[in-house]
Design an enzyme around this catalytic site. Structure first.
Site, PDB file in Angstrom:
ATOM      1  N   SER A 101       0.818  -1.220   0.000  1.00 48.27           N
ATOM      2  CA  SER A 101       0.000   0.000   0.000  1.00 48.27           C
ATOM      3  C   SER A 101       0.849   1.266   0.000  1.00 48.27           C
ATOM      4  O   SER A 101       1.949   1.301   0.563  1.00 48.27           O
ATOM      5  CB  SER A 101      -0.924   0.016   1.224  1.00 48.27           C
ATOM      6  OG  SER A 101      -1.831  -1.056   1.185  1.00 48.27           O
ATOM      7  N   GLU A 113      -6.363  -6.638   3.077  1.00 49.68           N
ATOM      8  CA  GLU A 113      -6.218  -7.761   2.146  1.00 49.68           C
ATOM      9  C   GLU A 113      -7.321  -7.772   1.088  1.00 49.68           C
ATOM     10  O   GLU A 113      -7.796  -8.841   0.680  1.00 49.68           O
ATOM     11  CB  GLU A 113      -6.195  -9.107   2.894  1.00 49.68           C
ATOM     12  CG  GLU A 113      -5.389  -9.174   4.159  1.00 49.68           C
ATOM     13  CD  GLU A 113      -4.005  -8.540   4.037  1.00 49.68           C
ATOM     14  OE1 GLU A 113      -3.479  -8.426   2.927  1.00 49.68           O
ATOM     15  OE2 GLU A 113      -3.457  -8.145   5.061  1.00 49.68           O
ATOM     16  N   GLY A 158      -4.052   1.805  -2.793  1.00 49.29           N
ATOM     17  CA  GLY A 158      -4.494   0.793  -1.857  1.00 49.29           C
ATOM     18  C   GLY A 158      -5.078  -0.367  -2.633  1.00 49.29           C
ATOM     19  O   GLY A 158      -4.364  -1.256  -3.101  1.00 49.29           O
TER      20      GLY A 158
END
Length: 382
Positions: A126, A360, A131
């Protein structure tokens, strides 16, 4: 599929639950307030072999199966999501990815250290502007005669404050590539982050890379294949860990709510005997059971190395993280004002559960993956 755990798996479940209940759960709220888990706890995790559960014995790990790894993540997640986050980034994202894609030299060097907890690892994907959209990675590498030069910033990196080894994903002329970067690399600087909503003891940090020279032998996987090989493998591993950890949060909220409603009097009767309470408990039990089966199914398929394990892991992560939020919200409601106070764990579970829907791969990313896969091959999911 056999839903019955083996004798070894049942014994391991009891071991993990005992460890979580005695060595972790009584102190987890303090870790949350302090914003860190202590080195002593990490030493205990290492001594138990929990930092190398799935690493083969030849590298010093316990060499256990994926179902057992899920059992560990559920038990630790039930007590402290920040501690489970260490297992996720250290084991799932980094160690298992090195096991899958590392060279013999990389495996021989790092896996024994990671399995034994001598060195800790974190995964640097990230960024401030990247992201869910991994295609927007701005950290850059340039090929040099003596290696690769890395420049950029990684953000929201779990346990980066204390990690010794980082997997850094960067973009270069040949595409996105992953590198093994040691903490003592000149030009690497760690900036701690605080103020996070949940998993507050997971020691988040930014990683600043300024002209970091990385030797060519530290490329993880093939150059230019960082997304296809490293990131996809790491996220798949991480989603399984987070799914089982989310199940642990949900189970904690359910168990604590049942205990509270057994003893709380309201309008002349115990809270457990109120009809609306029964409705909430019923929904909680059903959702925990469903999430448990999805996680068990994912672990079973991962052990078989079934190609469908990837989408089934995604499904488990999607459902378990969502129901953890729903159940945590209901648990706060059942506890009333006490559910909002940091003298109980409920408020911590509530905050940690929201993080599970983001890390995740966010809930929205999971929805896209599941829907697209269903349209292409519904039978592989159902």
């Amino acid at each position: 599929m056999n839903l019955e755990l083996t004798a070894d798996q049942k014994a391991f479940r009891e071991e993990c639950r005992h460890f979580a209940q005695t060595a972790l759960q009584p102190y987890a709220n303090d870790y949350d307030k302090q914003g860190a888990i202590p080195r002593e706890l990490i030493g205990q995790l290492a001594a138990q072999g929990y930092l190398g559960v799935t690493i083969p014995a030849e590298y010093g790990g316990r060499g256990m199966d994926q179902v057992s790894y899920g059992i560990l993540n559920e038990a630790i997640g039930r007590a402290c999501s920040s501690t489970r986050s260490l297992i996720t980034v250290h084991s799932s994202l980094t160690a298992e990815t090195i096991l899958r894609w590392g060279t013999k030299e990389q495996k021989d060097k790092w896996l024994p250290l990671l399995a034994q907890g001598t060195k800790l690892a974190a995964f640097g994907l990230s960024e401030p502007g990247a992201g869910s959209d991994t295609s927007n990675i701005q950290t850059a590498y340039q090929k040099q005669a003596d290696g690769f030069l890395l420049n950029g910033v990684k953000k929201w990196i779990t346990f980066a404050q204390i990690a010794d080894l980082y997997v850094i994903v960067a973009r270069g002329a040949n595409g996105i590539t992953a590198f093994l970067v040691e903490r003592n690399t000149p030009g690497l600087r760690i900036q701690p982050l605080d103020g996070i909503l949940g998993t507050r003891a997971s020691l988040l940090a930014e990683i600043h890379l300024t002209d970091c020279l990385i030797p060519a032998e530290n490329v993880l996987g093939r150059e230019g294949w960082g997304l296809q090989q490293i990131v996809n493998t790491a996220l798949d591993n991480g989603r399984y860990s987070v799914a089982c950890g989310s199940l642990g949060i949900a189970r904690a909220c359910l168990e604590d709510s049942i205990q509270y409603t057994r003893n709380r009097n309201l309008f002349g009767s115990l809270l457990k005997d109120h009809q609306l309470t029964k409705q909430k408990i019923t929904n909680m039990v059903t959702e925990v059971k469903a999430a448990s089966l999805l996680c068990l199914n994912a672990g079973y398929l991962r052990d078989k190395k079934d190609p469908d394990s990837i989408i089934q892991t995604t499904l488990a992560k999607y459902y378990a993280s969502r129901i953890a939020n729903t159940i945590a919200s209901d648990a706060v409601q059942l506890h009333g004002a006490m559910g909002c106070h940091d003298s109980l764990s409920i408020q911590r579970y509530f905050r940690d559960a929201k993080v599970m829907e983001i890390i995740e791969g966010s809930t929205e990313i999971q929805q896209i993956l599941i829907a697209d896969h269903s349209v292409a091959s519904l039978s592989s999911i159902l």
